[in-house]
Scaffold this motif. Structure first.
Motif, mmCIF file in Angstrom:
data_model
loop_
_atom_site.group_PDB
_atom_site.id
_atom_site.type_symbol
_atom_site.label_atom_id
_atom_site.label_comp_id
_atom_site.label_asym_id
_atom_site.label_seq_id
_atom_site.Cartn_x
_atom_site.Cartn_y
_atom_site.Cartn_z
ATOM 1 N N SER A 183 0.820 -1.210 0.000
ATOM 2 C CA SER A 183 0.000 0.000 0.000
ATOM 3 C C SER A 183 0.858 1.267 0.000
ATOM 4 O O SER A 183 0.377 2.341 -0.335
ATOM 5 C CB SER A 183 -0.927 -0.003 1.213
ATOM 6 N N LEU A 184 2.109 1.131 0.373
ATOM 7 C CA LEU A 184 2.983 2.310 0.414
ATOM 8 C C LEU A 184 3.901 2.396 -0.802
ATOM 9 O O LEU A 184 4.760 3.268 -0.866
ATOM 10 C CB LEU A 184 3.800 2.317 1.712
ATOM 11 N N ASN A 185 3.708 1.485 -1.732
ATOM 12 C CA ASN A 185 4.378 1.625 -3.024
ATOM 13 C C ASN A 185 3.509 2.567 -3.846
ATOM 14 O O ASN A 185 2.796 2.156 -4.762
ATOM 15 C CB ASN A 185 4.512 0.249 -3.694
ATOM 16 N N THR A 186 3.539 3.828 -3.455
ATOM 17 C CA THR A 186 2.582 4.817 -3.929
ATOM 18 C C THR A 186 3.289 6.135 -4.202
ATOM 19 O O THR A 186 4.122 6.557 -3.407
ATOM 20 C CB THR A 186 1.496 5.045 -2.849
ATOM 21 N N VAL A 187 2.932 6.752 -5.317
ATOM 22 C CA VAL A 187 3.492 8.067 -5.649
ATOM 23 C C VAL A 187 3.203 9.048 -4.513
ATOM 24 O O VAL A 187 2.075 9.112 -4.029
ATOM 25 C CB VAL A 187 2.896 8.594 -6.968
ATOM 26 N N GLY A 188 4.201 9.792 -4.122
ATOM 27 C CA GLY A 188 4.016 10.755 -3.046
ATOM 28 C C GLY A 188 4.618 10.267 -1.746
ATOM 29 O O GLY A 188 4.932 11.054 -0.859
ATOM 30 N N TYR A 189 4.751 8.967 -1.641
ATOM 31 C CA TYR A 189 5.313 8.382 -0.423
ATOM 32 C C TYR A 189 6.676 7.753 -0.698
ATOM 33 O O TYR A 189 7.652 8.015 -0.006
ATOM 34 C CB TYR A 189 4.349 7.361 0.182
ATOM 35 N N LYS A 190 6.731 6.934 -1.755
ATOM 36 C CA LYS A 190 8.000 6.237 -2.010
ATOM 37 C C LYS A 190 9.136 7.218 -2.263
ATOM 38 O O LYS A 190 10.270 6.965 -1.868
ATOM 39 C CB LYS A 190 7.851 5.240 -3.166
ATOM 40 N N GLU A 191 8.820 8.367 -2.893
ATOM 41 C CA GLU A 191 9.864 9.347 -3.170
ATOM 42 C C GLU A 191 10.352 9.999 -1.874
ATOM 43 O O GLU A 191 11.547 10.283 -1.722
ATOM 44 C CB GLU A 191 9.347 10.429 -4.125
ATOM 45 N N PHE A 235 14.005 10.410 3.245
ATOM 46 C CA PHE A 235 14.253 10.045 4.651
ATOM 47 C C PHE A 235 15.498 9.158 4.761
ATOM 48 O O PHE A 235 16.237 9.223 5.739
ATOM 49 C CB PHE A 235 13.054 9.304 5.254
ATOM 50 N N ASP A 236 15.694 8.325 3.748
ATOM 51 C CA ASP A 236 16.879 7.459 3.732
ATOM 52 C C ASP A 236 18.164 8.261 3.584
ATOM 53 O O ASP A 236 19.251 7.756 3.848
ATOM 54 C CB ASP A 236 16.820 6.482 2.540
ATOM 55 N N GLY A 237 18.025 9.492 3.078
ATOM 56 C CA GLY A 237 19.203 10.309 2.844
ATOM 57 C C GLY A 237 19.759 10.147 1.443
ATOM 58 O O GLY A 237 20.836 10.648 1.141
ATOM 59 N N SER A 238 19.026 9.474 0.566
ATOM 60 C CA SER A 238 19.560 9.241 -0.772
ATOM 61 C C SER A 238 19.209 10.362 -1.748
ATOM 62 O O SER A 238 19.635 10.339 -2.901
ATOM 63 C CB SER A 238 19.103 7.888 -1.307
ATOM 64 N N CYS A 239 18.400 11.341 -1.318
ATOM 65 C CA CYS A 239 18.172 12.525 -2.151
ATOM 66 C C CYS A 239 17.711 13.673 -1.267
ATOM 67 O O CYS A 239 17.390 13.468 -0.098
ATOM 68 C CB CYS A 239 17.132 12.233 -3.251
ATOM 69 N N THR A 240 17.691 14.880 -1.840
ATOM 70 C CA THR A 240 17.229 16.035 -1.075
ATOM 71 C C THR A 240 15.702 16.107 -1.133
ATOM 72 O O THR A 240 15.076 15.439 -1.959
ATOM 73 C CB THR A 240 17.794 17.345 -1.651
ATOM 74 N N LEU A 241 15.144 16.946 -0.266
ATOM 75 C CA LEU A 241 13.687 17.108 -0.270
ATOM 76 C C LEU A 241 13.223 17.656 -1.617
ATOM 77 O O LEU A 241 12.227 17.204 -2.175
ATOM 78 C CB LEU A 241 13.268 18.055 0.864
ATOM 79 N N GLU A 242 13.995 18.606 -2.128
ATOM 80 C CA GLU A 242 13.629 19.213 -3.413
ATOM 81 C C GLU A 242 13.604 18.163 -4.528
ATOM 82 O O GLU A 242 12.688 18.140 -5.354
ATOM 83 C CB GLU A 242 14.624 20.325 -3.740
ATOM 84 N N GLU A 243 14.602 17.302 -4.534
ATOM 85 C CA GLU A 243 14.652 16.248 -5.543
ATOM 86 C C GLU A 243 13.458 15.299 -5.391
ATOM 87 O O GLU A 243 12.860 14.864 -6.375
ATOM 88 C CB GLU A 243 15.961 15.460 -5.431
ATOM 89 N N ALA A 244 13.121 14.984 -4.157
ATOM 90 C CA ALA A 244 11.991 14.089 -3.905
ATOM 91 C C ALA A 244 10.693 14.711 -4.415
ATOM 92 O O ALA A 244 9.869 14.040 -5.046
ATOM 93 C CB ALA A 244 11.890 13.774 -2.416
#
Length: 303
Positions: A233-241, A246-255
RNA sequence: GGUGCCAUAGCUCAGUUGGUAGAGCAAUGGACUGAAAAUCCAUGUGUCCCUGGUUCAAAUCCAGGUGGCACCA
């Protein structure tokens, strides 16, 4: 047969909700949601659930009724929604069905074959086997279990192959034997209203809506479900990004940019699906009057 | 002002010893039977910054110009 289901469909962000609410108010009736993500009560902002005033002004069904932890699928939706629709028709007519989940809409309109639900044990077993042996082995396993389906299957699409193998494994029958592809005739009339607009305008609306979601607290909402990120249910646009952020693999802006891009892709995919459905009569979001005129030309509710 | 590096698809960049260019992302189209906001597939002509030169042949080598970055003054 005078009972009529008005189906309002279209790409994400085009303004289906507003039109549906107007229609429901005009006909003094209820709205049934065909949205596979607005079902989940933990996901409100990111799935664009209508504001509380709207939900109070018109009765809505299948919105925020499940938890992200619940198992859910199209077939359950079909069973529940058809039962509810038939019951609601006892006291009102027409009804409005709205949402962007293409398969869910088609399931209401045409039905879906009865395929046994795979038990979690079988599913886990097959998935684990696939992870150990790979795609090619999965294809070969399908070939031996159900050669007929192997011929038509999308052999690169592991999800499809997995499901077919699961069903064969569990039932001892071929997956094909359950795929009757019979169209169910419903005891009500269906009028399909498609809402669409110029691509550029739609994309601009989608981008703005994502910004608005962020302002409304989408980051916090996503953070609250972050521990359960592996749920389907969380494999969803708006959340997965945002999980990636949160993992630190991108910035908020990129997400946020990715959410916009993926939402646009989703809209395109929806349009691809709807394009082949010749029963849909298309309108622009501002054409509420034309829509009502069109519906009236098809059926008279005051006889 | 001087020196060095860079300039190729919408974006980020590859491009061997010269033989007129190709990846990822984006974009677009398509598929879709219990995970469907998921998953899978297909589509790549662009003044190779500009001008001139060398050469049978220049994105590639040379000179000048323009723009950007870095360092030195």
């Amino acid at each position: 047969m005078n009972n009529t289901l008005i189906v309002v469909l279209g790409p994400t962000g085009v303004g289906k909700s507003a039109i549906s609410i107007h229609l429901a108010q005009y006909y003094s009736t209820d709205i049934i949601s065909a949205d596979s993500r607005q079902l989940f009560r933990e996901l409100a902002i990111g799935t664009a659930v209508p504001p509380t005033e709207d939900l109070q002004s018109v009765p809505h069904h299948f919105i925020q009724t499940r938890s992200i932890h619940d198992y859910y699928n199209v077939s359950e939706y079909e069973t529940e929604a058809i039962a509810l629709i038939n019951q609601l028709f006892l006291t009102r007519n027409p009804l409005v069905l709205t949402g962007g989940s293409m398969l869910y809409i088609d399931t209401i309109c045409k039905g879906i074959d009865d395929i046994p639900t795979v038990t979690p044990e079988i599913r886990n077993e097959v998935i684990q086997w696939y992870q150990e042996n790979g795609l090619e082995a999965l294809q070969q396993r399908l070939l031996s279990l159900d050669p007929e389906y192997y011929q038509i299957a999308d052999l690169n699409n592991a999800k499809r192959l997995l499901h077919a193998v699961e069903v064969c494994q569990m039932t001892g029958k071929t997956f094909t034997s359950f795929r009757k592809n019979t169209i169910r005739t419903r005891p009500f009339r269906i009028i399909k209203i498609g809402i669409n607009q110029q691509r550029e305008v739609l994309y601009e609306r989608i981008n703005k809506r994502v910004d608005a979601m962020i302002e409304s607290g989408l980051v916090e909402e996503a953070r609250s479900v972050y521990p359960y990120r592996d749920l389907n249910s969380l494999n969803t646009v708006g959340y997965k990004e945002l999980f990636a952020y949160f993992d630190g693999s991108c910035t908020l802006e990129e997400a946020v940019d990715l959410i916009k891009r993926n939402s646009r892709k989703y809209a395109r995919k929806q349009l691809t699906w709807f394009r082949r459905d010749t029963e849909i009569q298309w309108f622009e979001p501002e054409q509420l009057e034309e829509i009502i005129t069109y519906i009236s030309s098809k059926v008279n509710f005051h006889q």
